[in-house]
Design an enzyme around this catalytic site. Structure first.
Site, PDB file in Angstrom:
ATOM      1  N   GLU A 145       5.028  -7.044  -7.290  1.00  0.00           N
ATOM      2  CA  GLU A 145       4.402  -6.597  -7.651  1.00  0.00           C
ATOM      3  C   GLU A 145       4.398  -5.858  -8.707  1.00  0.00           C
ATOM      4  O   GLU A 145       5.590  -5.617 -10.124  1.00  0.00           O
ATOM      5  CB  GLU A 145       4.864  -5.078  -6.971  1.00  0.00           C
ATOM      6  CG  GLU A 145       3.260  -4.283  -6.620  1.00  0.00           C
ATOM      7  CD  GLU A 145       3.508  -3.288  -6.133  1.00  0.00           C
ATOM      8  OE1 GLU A 145       4.732  -2.655  -5.727  1.00  0.00           O
ATOM      9  OE2 GLU A 145       2.555  -2.604  -5.330  1.00  0.00           O
ATOM     10  N   GLY A 368      12.774   0.808  -8.940  1.00  0.00           N
ATOM     11  CA  GLY A 368      13.800   1.854  -7.924  1.00  0.00           C
ATOM     12  C   GLY A 368      13.661   0.923  -7.205  1.00  0.00           C
ATOM     13  O   GLY A 368      15.140   0.345  -6.189  1.00  0.00           O
ATOM     14  N   MET A 370      11.408  -2.221  -3.881  1.00  0.00           N
ATOM     15  CA  MET A 370      10.512  -3.130  -3.642  1.00  0.00           C
ATOM     16  C   MET A 370       9.849  -3.844  -2.240  1.00  0.00           C
ATOM     17  O   MET A 370      10.913  -3.916  -1.761  1.00  0.00           O
ATOM     18  CB  MET A 370       9.991  -4.399  -4.691  1.00  0.00           C
ATOM     19  CG  MET A 370       8.858  -5.141  -4.185  1.00  0.00           C
ATOM     20  SD  MET A 370       7.181  -4.362  -4.681  1.00  0.00           S
ATOM     21  CE  MET A 370       6.687  -4.995  -3.223  1.00  0.00           C
ATOM     22  N   GLU A 371       9.441  -2.703  -1.786  1.00  0.00           N
ATOM     23  CA  GLU A 371       8.579  -3.336   0.065  1.00  0.00           C
ATOM     24  C   GLU A 371       8.559  -4.462   0.459  1.00  0.00           C
ATOM     25  O   GLU A 371       7.672  -4.404   1.208  1.00  0.00           O
ATOM     26  CB  GLU A 371       7.902  -1.909   0.448  1.00  0.00           C
ATOM     27  CG  GLU A 371       6.267  -2.606   0.021  1.00  0.00           C
ATOM     28  CD  GLU A 371       5.801  -2.017  -1.533  1.00  0.00           C
ATOM     29  OE1 GLU A 371       6.139  -1.199  -2.176  1.00  0.00           O
ATOM     30  OE2 GLU A 371       4.394  -2.255  -1.980  1.00  0.00           O
ATOM     31  N   ASN A 372       8.936  -5.307  -0.140  1.00  0.00           N
ATOM     32  CA  ASN A 372       8.027  -7.255   0.097  1.00  0.00           C
ATOM     33  C   ASN A 372       8.631  -6.808   1.392  1.00  0.00           C
ATOM     34  O   ASN A 372       9.472  -6.425   2.474  1.00  0.00           O
ATOM     35  CB  ASN A 372       9.556  -7.567  -0.217  1.00  0.00           C
ATOM     36  CG  ASN A 372       9.649  -7.949  -1.450  1.00  0.00           C
ATOM     37  OD1 ASN A 372       8.030  -8.211  -2.478  1.00  0.00           O
ATOM     38  ND2 ASN A 372      11.064  -7.424  -1.540  1.00  0.00           N
ATOM     39  N   HIS A 404      11.037   5.448   2.122  1.00  0.00           N
ATOM     40  CA  HIS A 404      10.051   5.232   1.024  1.00  0.00           C
ATOM     41  C   HIS A 404       8.827   3.524   1.036  1.00  0.00           C
ATOM     42  O   HIS A 404       8.461   3.034   1.858  1.00  0.00           O
ATOM     43  CB  HIS A 404       9.543   5.337  -0.271  1.00  0.00           C
ATOM     44  CG  HIS A 404       8.711   5.198  -0.932  1.00  0.00           C
ATOM     45  ND1 HIS A 404       7.886   6.221  -2.036  1.00  0.00           N
ATOM     46  CD2 HIS A 404       8.365   4.267  -1.407  1.00  0.00           C
ATOM     47  CE1 HIS A 404       6.977   5.458  -2.424  1.00  0.00           C
ATOM     48  NE2 HIS A 404       7.269   4.037  -2.186  1.00  0.00           N
ATOM     49  N   GLU A 405      10.175   2.741   1.075  1.00  0.00           N
ATOM     50  CA  GLU A 405       9.886   1.268   1.258  1.00  0.00           C
ATOM     51  C   GLU A 405       9.549   1.382   2.938  1.00  0.00           C
ATOM     52  O   GLU A 405       9.021  -0.359   2.819  1.00  0.00           O
ATOM     53  CB  GLU A 405      11.065   0.176   0.837  1.00  0.00           C
ATOM     54  CG  GLU A 405      12.233   0.688  -0.466  1.00  0.00           C
ATOM     55  CD  GLU A 405      10.945   0.583  -1.590  1.00  0.00           C
ATOM     56  OE1 GLU A 405       9.699   0.570  -1.465  1.00  0.00           O
ATOM     57  OE2 GLU A 405      10.644   1.489  -2.791  1.00  0.00           O
ATOM     58  N   HIS A 408       6.330   1.801   3.031  1.00  0.00           N
ATOM     59  CA  HIS A 408       5.430   0.702   3.072  1.00  0.00           C
ATOM     60  C   HIS A 408       4.713  -0.799   4.068  1.00  0.00           C
ATOM     61  O   HIS A 408       4.023  -0.841   3.799  1.00  0.00           O
ATOM     62  CB  HIS A 408       5.309  -0.256   1.634  1.00  0.00           C
ATOM     63  CG  HIS A 408       5.042   0.951   0.255  1.00  0.00           C
ATOM     64  ND1 HIS A 408       4.361   0.936   0.592  1.00  0.00           N
ATOM     65  CD2 HIS A 408       6.697   0.999  -0.511  1.00  0.00           C
ATOM     66  CE1 HIS A 408       4.649   2.033  -0.686  1.00  0.00           C
ATOM     67  NE2 HIS A 408       6.015   1.718  -1.581  1.00  0.00           N
ATOM     68  N   GLU A 427       1.207   4.247  -2.624  1.00  0.00           N
ATOM     69  CA  GLU A 427       2.662   4.996  -3.861  1.00  0.00           C
ATOM     70  C   GLU A 427       2.989   6.445  -2.928  1.00  0.00           C
ATOM     71  O   GLU A 427       3.175   7.314  -2.651  1.00  0.00           O
ATOM     72  CB  GLU A 427       2.641   4.975  -5.421  1.00  0.00           C
ATOM     73  CG  GLU A 427       2.891   3.547  -5.195  1.00  0.00           C
ATOM     74  CD  GLU A 427       3.354   2.597  -4.978  1.00  0.00           C
ATOM     75  OE1 GLU A 427       4.839   3.622  -4.306  1.00  0.00           O
ATOM     76  OE2 GLU A 427       3.887   0.956  -4.583  1.00  0.00           O
TER      77      GLU A 427
HETATM   78 ZN    ZN Z   1       6.302   2.604  -3.263  1.00  0.00          ZN
END
Ligand code: ZN
Length: 987
Positions: A145, A368, A370-372, A404-405, A408, A427
């Site tokens: 991303e 920070g 990544m929500e893969n 947070h992740e 997502h 986000e």
């Molecule tokens: Zn995010």
């Protein structure tokens, strides 16, 4: 109304002639040597417009061959490409075929390619860590991303072009290979090294190899490794040791040398095949290969119940991966993840969409986390936490980033924004519900007061600039996307969603979100579709209310005037941090939830809304105080008259912590912008003499620091007077709390944070007792007594020690001692707190040493350079010298900074910002503007400079505006503040 500027036709997107539906990607990793890898991809396509050329995205990947097999014709036909060209600037490849592909045709495009495991933290990049023996160990991981899937393999790299993916990785035998989905096959294969194109070149049969070669691990798949035994057993801990095996180290390098050597020997690789993904966007695909260990657990959501059987959804297997010597520190993130999946399954009323969830700490990471989908990657400090050796702040960071992740996984991954213009939808929402999850798991942390002091204020600060941008920001070109991963998309986005939730109510909001996710699952959306679902659920015109907050820059200042008894006049106008609002700036009437609270309200903030420019609001008779924006849930600032503010000060103990935070924040922000007086804000602080709440104290400290940071060049008695003012608030807390953490307090998160804050402020402000104690304890700590400093106050102690060295010799000794902590601390946050403190030294030679370290990749990883520079910029004992030196240093070392950070432009922007934004000098902003525009350079050099800075133009503009505003503030308030300080703290 914003349709002209947001029209999709303005977007630079791939031609709408071909649509990918499925990718089979196969990559042979090459870990070591030149890190060049080979791969192949079969892409199922549909031709939507007749065309003889295929255009797709590619960046620093060479396509060596291309063919297309049309399967929908009467007879299957294969065409080989007549030409393959790629354009580095547009990041596209054009593949021409001898004849047009007819509209409606289906087929498979086969591409063979080579790529590089680069060192830029983007694409399929390399990363390394040092094992306990001091050896450098390599791994590879992805960060796609926003637009770097194309840096790993050729693809249609736009979020709306969703497809399914089959991933096959060929990796050294001893390494763990992960992707979004579960492993369905693991086989050992022999690869001819003379054909360095990997096993793919042998054709599909060759890849599978004889059955006999399948290892037991491969046959059983990941299930076999599951369970508590394997978590703790030696197998699970295998990692760096394993990599030392002959294949792990020699494999890839041998392949490189054999590629040109005369007698190639076959090399053994592990072929790992992953299950087909659901339909998803390219930016969410991920691969990780490395010598990693794991821990696992099972998440058991109770909801949503299956509609037919009323049974709960299946459990989800969760694993955390890290280098072996750090795996124990992943336990906390693992537990948080399991509970968070349970929370979101219920909150969204949609079950976790994949069969497993893996989370990995990556040693080099630009963002920070990544929500893969199904394979979340983290900067190590945001996943690793040690209950005994890490700080309270590190714990909070891990809990929030995991929340947070994982948000997502539904919001962003299951339902994805159609284009980057709606990035905020991902986000802002994940930021809001990320905190919702933390609040659910750790209710005593009082995260919404923290939100009012942090996210809300960060967003109000940035969005008060003319150079801010709307939440829904038109993005024409991929080159501009990186710049909007900022406080507007995250923090303003989250703040306006929180305001909406406050307005429509928690239940209605949740109901709307559930509708939205169910309706658009596996699809793409725009912002209005979320408003539609929320409107359906709540019966309110959500779009009408929200569009002013999301499609335009800025927010209102609400001014409150008392009329006759029982009535207030509230009016709105645009707020600007520069205070110089022109009619052209001020054309919007926002939809403002007023949230009136009074001494008589017992049902929470009122539901009054200000739609117009001005309105009357009635207040019950005989109330002793009133305040707007109750609980600080809305996105604006409030201006009261001097008497009203003083009256609120008198009733301060009757307000909630969030309201107290809001009062302080607004008073100081208004003073800074010129809407109010700085002395008035300073007088307000006097009402907080009995304040005990950590977050309120933190807000006061932040605001006093902002004055000190702007007034740093003023006469010494004023600078010292500002320190005395901080001590007036914080000495009491520093003394009461001290440096020892009674074991009973280990679980009192906010008390721990308050201790860290109070000792830090007292130490920085020169409190003699605090400084002496910091030095004594640090001496003990450095000579091996870890108990002398609790992990939560170590960073504070390092900075205090470095700021208070008495002479050059002592400074050097202190510096070396903190540097040693950086090199040897057992936790990532422990190392970073030492690294961040190094910039505090006031010794000029040592400042040079710190800056030199920041350029040496062997000492400071690229991802960590910002910590070092922030220390120099924000916390140096000698700011007059350090500020100027840092800006000069950035200019002197520009070439190497660009080389290192050109891909992760967010980090480059942060570096430039730190170098300039504390200066409060328009001379410095003029230098910055001249520098980025290449003023005075030759035409070629000028063009080069403009190219180098095009990814940070927004940051530069915002920095310039902010510094100019501070310069004006100082000019306007210099004399008044000096007079007040001299009155309060006579010499
Ligand atoms: Zn995010």
């Amino acid at each position: 109304m914003a349709s002209a500027e947001t029209a999709p036709s303005n977007r630079v997107t791939l031609p709408n002639t071909i649509r990918p539906t499925h990718y089979s990607v196969s990559i042979t990793t090459n870990i070591g040597g030149e890190f060049k890898y080979h791969g192949s991809v079969d892409i199922k396509i549909e031709v939507t417009e007749s065309t003889a050329e295929v255009i797709l995205n590619v960046n620093e990947v060479d396509i060596s061959s291309a063919s297309i097999t049309l399967t929908s014709l009467k007879a299957e036909e294969t065409y080989t490409a007549t030409s393959i060209t790629s354009d580095a600037k547009t990041e596209r490849a054009t593949i021409k075929f001898p004849q047009p592909l007819p509209k409606g045709a289906r087929g498979v495009l086969n591409l063979k390619f080579t790529g590089l495991h680069n060192d830029k933290m983007a694409g399929f990049y390399r990363s390394s860590f040092e094992n306990p023996k001091g050896e450098k160990v390599w791994m590879v991981a992805t960060q796609f991303e926003p637009t770097d899937a194309r840096r790993a393999f050729p693809c249609w790299d736009e979020p709306a072009l969703k497809a399914t993916f089959d991933v096959t990785l060929y990796v050294p035998e001893d390494l763990v290979a992960l992707s979004n989905m579960n492993v369905v096959e693991e086989t050992i294969v022999e690869v001819s090294s003379s054909d360095d194109k990997g096993p793919r070149g042998k054709g599909p049969e060759g890849q599978k190899g004889p059955e006999g070669k399948k290892g037991p691990e491969g046959q059983k798949g990941p299930e076999a490794q599951k369970g508590p035994e394997s978590q703790k057993g030696p197998e699970a801990r295998k990692g760096p040791e394993g990599q030392k095996g002959p294949e792990g180290q020699k494999g890839p390098q041998a392949a490189e040398s054999h590629a040109s050597g005369p007698a190639p020997a076959p090399r053994r690789l592990k072929k790992v095949v992953f299950a087909t993904t659901p339909i998803m966007s390219t930016y969410l695909l991920a691969f990780v290969v490395g010598p990693l260990s794991h821990l696992s657990t099972t998440s058991r959501p109770k909801k949503p119940l299956h509609p037919a059987t009323q049974t709960p959804p299946p459990p989800v297997e969760i694993r955390v991966y890290a280098p072996t010597h750090q795996i124990d520190q992943a336990k906390f993130a693992l537990d948080v993840a399991a509970r968070t999946i349970e929370f979101f399954s219920e909150y969204f009323d949609v079950e976790y969409p994949l069969p497993k969830l893996d989370m990995v700490a990556i040693p080099d990471f630009g963002a920070g986390a990544m929500e893969n989908w199904g394979l979340v990657t983290y900067r190590a400090v945001y996943m690793l936490y040690d209950e005994e050796k890490s700080s309270a702040r590190a714990k909070e960071n891990v809990a929030y980033v995991v929340g947070h992740e994982l948000a997502h996984q539904w919001f962003g991954n299951l339902v994805t924004m159609e284009w980057w213009q709606d990035l905020w939808l991902n986000e802002g929402f994940a930021t809001f519900v990320g905190w919702l999850a933390v609040d659910h798991l750790f209710p005593s942390w009082d995260v919404w007061t923290k939100f009012a002091a942090e996210d809300l204020q960060v967003a109000l600060r940035l969005d008060g600039l003319r150079s801010s941008h709307p939440v829904e920001v038109p993005i024409a070109d991929a080159a501009d996307i990186n710049q909007i991963f900022d406080a507007i998309s995250y923090s303003k986005g989250a703040s306006v969603i929180r305001m909406l939730e406050g307005y429509v109510g928690r239940e209605g909001f949740m109901e709307g979100v559930r509708k939205y996710l169910k309706k658009h699952a596996y699809g793409n959306t725009v912002t209005d579709q979320l408003w539609e679902a929320l409107g359906e659920a709540t019966g309110k015109d959500v779009g009408e209310m929200m569009k002013r907050w999301t499609r335009q820059t800025g927010y209102p200042l609400i001014t409150v005037k008392e009329d006759t008894a029982g009535s207030l006049t509230v009016s709105q106008s645009r707020y600007l941090s520069t205070g110089d609002v022109l009619p052209a700036d001020d054309t919007t009437d926002w939809f403002v939830p007023l949230g009136l609270i009074t001494s008589a309200s017992d049902t929470g903030p009122s539901s009054d809304v200000l739609h117009a420019r001005q309105s009357q609001v009635s207040v019950p008779g005989n109330v002793s105080f009133y305040k707007l924006n109750g609980r600080q849930t809305a996105f604006y600032r409030v201006k009261y008259g001097v008497d009203q503010l003083a009256n609120l000060g008198k009733h301060i103990s009757e307000l909630s912590a969030s309201d107290r935070v809001g009062l302080v924040a607004d008073a100081f922000a208004l003073a800074q912008a010129g809407y109010g007086s700085t002395v008035g804000a300073l007088e307000l602080v006097k009402y907080f003499g009995a304040e005990e709440d950590f977050v309120v104290l933190q807000e006061i400290s932040t605001r006093l620091d902002a004055i000190s940071a702007t007034w740093y060049n003023e006469p010494q008695d004023v600078v010292d007077g500002l320190k005395k003012l901080s001590l007036r608030v914080f000495s009491r807390h520093a003394k009461a709390l001290g440096w020892d953490y009674p074991s009973t307090e280990k679980t009192n998160h906010l008390l721990s944070l308050k201790r860290t804050l109070s000792l830090g402020v007292a130490g920085r402000s020169g409190d003699a007792t605090t400084v002496a104690e910091a030095r004594t304890r640090f001496a003990k700590f450095s000579s091996g007594d870890a108990s002398a400093l609790d992990p939560s106050v170590r960073g504070t102690a390092y900075a205090v020690v470095l700021r208070t060295s008495q002479n050059a010799e002592e400074a050097k000794k202190d510096f070396e001692a903190v540097l040693k902590v950086y090199k040897t601390a057992e936790t990532v946050d422990g190392r970073l707190s030492a690294l961040a403190a190094l910039g505090s030294t006031g010794d000029k030679d040592l400042v040079e040493k710190v800056l030199a370290m920041a350029l040496d990749g062997e000492v400071v990883k690229a991802q960590d350079v910002i910590y070092v520079l922030r220390g120099v910029a924000k916390d140096n004992a000698n700011p007059k010298y350090a500020q100027a030196r840092l800006w000069k240093w950035v200019q002197e070392n520009w070439e190497s900074l660009v080389e290192r950070f050109k891909v992760t432009s967010g980090l480059l922007g942060a570096i430039v910002q730190y170098a300039v934004d504390g200066s409060a000098s328009t001379a410095v902003t003029a230098e910055l503007e001249a520098f980025v525009s290449g003023e005075g350079l030759s035409p070629e050099a000028k063009a080069k400079r403009i190219e180098e800075t095009k990814g940070i133009t927004m940051t530069v503009k915002q920095t310039v505006e902010k510094v100019k505003a501070n310069a004006k503030w100082l000019e306007r308030e210099r004399d008044a503040v000096a007079a007040w300080i001299r009155k309060e703290f006579p010499q």
